[in-house]
Design a protein around this motif. Structure first.
Motif, PDB file in Angstrom:
ATOM      1  N   VAL A   1      20.698  22.301 -24.225  1.00 10.13           N
ATOM      2  CA  VAL A   1      20.981  21.078 -23.476  1.00 10.13           C
ATOM      3  C   VAL A   1      20.113  19.950 -24.029  1.00 10.13           C
ATOM      4  CG1 VAL A   1      21.623  22.337 -21.384  1.00 10.13           C
ATOM      5  CG2 VAL A   1      19.251  21.604 -21.701  1.00 10.13           C
ATOM      6  N   GLY A   2      20.467  18.725 -23.647  1.00 12.24           N
ATOM      7  CA  GLY A   2      19.705  17.566 -24.094  1.00 12.24           C
ATOM      8  C   GLY A   2      20.599  16.342 -24.119  1.00 12.24           C
ATOM      9  N   LEU A   3      19.981  15.173 -24.221  1.00 11.84           N
ATOM     10  CA  LEU A   3      20.731  13.933 -24.248  1.00 11.84           C
ATOM     11  C   LEU A   3      21.547  13.812 -25.526  1.00 11.84           C
ATOM     12  CD1 LEU A   3      17.959  11.480 -22.941  1.00 11.84           C
ATOM     13  CD2 LEU A   3      19.852  12.475 -21.637  1.00 11.84           C
ATOM     14  N   SER A   4      22.567  12.967 -25.505  1.00  5.06           N
ATOM     15  CA  SER A   4      23.358  12.704 -26.703  1.00  5.06           C
ATOM     16  C   SER A   4      22.448  12.151 -27.801  1.00  5.06           C
ATOM     17  CB  SER A   4      24.470  11.694 -26.400  1.00  5.06           C
ATOM     18  OG  SER A   4      25.377  12.216 -25.455  1.00  5.06           O
ATOM     19  N   GLY A   5      22.647  12.653 -29.015  1.00  4.39           N
ATOM     20  CA  GLY A   5      21.831  12.204 -30.132  1.00  4.39           C
ATOM     21  C   GLY A   5      20.514  12.933 -30.284  1.00  4.39           C
ATOM     22  N   ALA A   6      20.295  13.968 -29.453  1.00  2.83           N
ATOM     23  CA  ALA A   6      19.019  14.685 -29.509  1.00  2.83           C
ATOM     24  C   ALA A   6      18.941  15.662 -30.679  1.00  2.83           C
ATOM     25  CB  ALA A   6      18.784  15.438 -28.197  1.00  2.83           C
ATOM     26  N   GLY A   7      20.106  15.996 -31.274  1.00  4.48           N
ATOM     27  CA  GLY A   7      20.117  16.920 -32.408  1.00  4.48           C
ATOM     28  C   GLY A   7      20.755  18.261 -32.114  1.00  4.48           C
ATOM     29  N   LYS A   8      21.420  18.393 -30.953  1.00  4.67           N
ATOM     30  CA  LYS A   8      21.990  19.690 -30.551  1.00  4.67           C
ATOM     31  C   LYS A   8      23.081  20.150 -31.514  1.00  4.67           C
ATOM     32  CE  LYS A   8      23.396  18.217 -26.553  1.00  4.67           C
ATOM     33  NZ  LYS A   8      23.120  16.778 -26.839  1.00  4.67           N
TER      34      LYS A   8
ATOM     35  N   LEU B   1      29.532  36.423 -33.916  1.00  7.49           N
ATOM     36  CA  LEU B   1      28.678  35.293 -33.554  1.00  7.49           C
ATOM     37  C   LEU B   1      29.581  34.103 -33.297  1.00  7.49           C
ATOM     38  CD1 LEU B   1      25.932  33.778 -33.323  1.00  7.49           C
ATOM     39  CD2 LEU B   1      26.053  33.422 -35.809  1.00  7.49           C
ATOM     40  N   LEU B   2      29.431  33.482 -32.130  1.00  6.75           N
ATOM     41  CA  LEU B   2      30.283  32.355 -31.749  1.00  6.75           C
ATOM     42  C   LEU B   2      29.415  31.179 -31.355  1.00  6.75           C
ATOM     43  CD1 LEU B   2      33.109  31.194 -31.117  1.00  6.75           C
ATOM     44  CD2 LEU B   2      32.891  32.171 -28.821  1.00  6.75           C
ATOM     45  N   MET B   3      29.722  30.018 -31.943  1.00 10.59           N
ATOM     46  CA  MET B   3      29.033  28.777 -31.597  1.00 10.59           C
ATOM     47  C   MET B   3      30.012  27.827 -30.921  1.00 10.59           C
ATOM     48  SD  MET B   3      26.819  28.397 -35.069  1.00 10.59           S
ATOM     49  CE  MET B   3      28.190  29.020 -36.010  1.00 10.59           C
ATOM     50  N   LEU B   4      29.557  27.188 -29.851  1.00 11.64           N
ATOM     51  CA  LEU B   4      30.424  26.333 -29.051  1.00 11.64           C
ATOM     52  C   LEU B   4      29.770  24.977 -28.863  1.00 11.64           C
ATOM     53  CD1 LEU B   4      30.250  29.384 -27.144  1.00 11.64           C
ATOM     54  CD2 LEU B   4      32.569  28.489 -26.986  1.00 11.64           C
ATOM     55  N   ASP B   5      30.418  23.939 -29.394  1.00  8.24           N
ATOM     56  CA  ASP B   5      29.901  22.576 -29.306  1.00  8.24           C
ATOM     57  C   ASP B   5      30.706  21.809 -28.267  1.00  8.24           C
ATOM     58  OD1 ASP B   5      28.812  20.094 -29.650  1.00  8.24           O
ATOM     59  OD2 ASP B   5      29.097  20.009 -31.813  1.00  8.24           O
ATOM     60  N   GLU B   6      30.185  21.751 -27.056  1.00  6.93           N
ATOM     61  CA  GLU B   6      30.853  21.088 -25.919  1.00  6.93           C
ATOM     62  C   GLU B   6      32.294  21.609 -25.751  1.00  6.93           C
ATOM     63  OE1 GLU B   6      29.760  19.243 -23.651  1.00  6.93           O
ATOM     64  OE2 GLU B   6      27.815  18.587 -24.365  1.00  6.93           O
ATOM     65  N   PRO B   7      32.477  22.906 -25.527  1.00  9.62           N
ATOM     66  CA  PRO B   7      33.825  23.472 -25.486  1.00  9.62           C
ATOM     67  C   PRO B   7      34.618  23.132 -24.236  1.00  9.62           C
ATOM     68  CG  PRO B   7      32.232  25.147 -24.890  1.00  9.62           C
ATOM     69  CD  PRO B   7      31.436  23.928 -25.299  1.00  9.62           C
TER      70      PRO B   7
END
Length: 231
Positions: A41-48, A172-178
């Protein structure tokens, strides 16, 4: 068993025309165990998103190591792995769900999901059957299955991304704001599918702004601020 170890990951971006350096991730270290779900988690632009894209090797880190315990290659550093190895892992072991649809031209929605299975060696009939089941599960209307997704809404594109990544049942599964543009009913379908994948030992890293959605799914949560992990 530790399936992924991110060690001191650092990534910068350079804008050559104005001569600017943008700092993204700084000294990120995260471990992921088999069957575990780690949330970021983190604010937009934090590097997530940068972290996930470095694991997927869409971005090449400036510093650090990303050690993945592959079924095919054993422990492999995704930072230094060659392109053939990365393509194999994306096809057979690693899945990635983005908010943005990346699809080959002249490929229908159903073909896009089928191709994820055909690339792994499944025959066309079995791939079509499983693709139909997954598209139906994520409530993508069947009148859209045989057309090109260029005109799909944001929610329809995201559901297609989910179907394409999850039909493979990746290791392994990565989810970017799914769940970014999904209604509440579809969000619950995503949550139920994530739980089913966890039961089958899929290991996951996910980025969410919806903290309530993460409850009951995530085992650990990391907070990223200004490119680094904060307690």
């Amino acid at each position: 068993m530790e399936i992924l170890s991110i060690k001191n990951l650092t990534k910068d971006f350079y804008l050559h025309n104005p001569g600017l350096k943008i700092r993204s991730c700084r000294n990120i270290s995260i471990t992921l165990h088999e069957g575990e779900f780690v949330g970021i988690v983190g604010l937009s632009g934090a590097g997530k998103s940068t972290i996930l894209k470095c694991v997927n090797r869409s971005y090449l880190p400036l510093e650090g190591d990303i050690i993945y315990d592959s079924l095919a290659f054993g422990k492999i550093n995704l930072v230094t792995a060659n392109e053939r190895e990365i393509l194999f892992l994306r096809r057979h072991e690693i899945g990635y769900v983005s908010q943005f649809l990346n699809i080959m031209p002249r490929t229908t929605a159903k073909e896009h999901v089928m191709n994820a299975l055909i690339d792994r060696g499944m025959d066309n009939l079995a791939a079509e059957r499983e693709a139909r089941e997954m598209l139906d599960y994520f409530r993508l209307p069947d009148n859209l299955w045989d057309i090109y997704p260029a005109t799909f809404s944001g929610g329809e594109r995201l559901r297609l991304n989910l179907a394409h990544a999850m039909v493979k049942k990746p290791r392994l599964l990565m989810l970017d704001e799914p769940t970014a543009s999904l209604d509440n009913k579809t969000k619950m379908l995503v949550k139920d599918m994530l739980k089913k994948l966890k039961e089958k030992n899929t290991s996951m890293i996910g980025i969410f702004h919806d903290i309530e959605f993460m409850e009951g799914v995530c085992d650990r949560v990391f907070n990223i601020s200004e490119g680094g992990i904060v307690s």
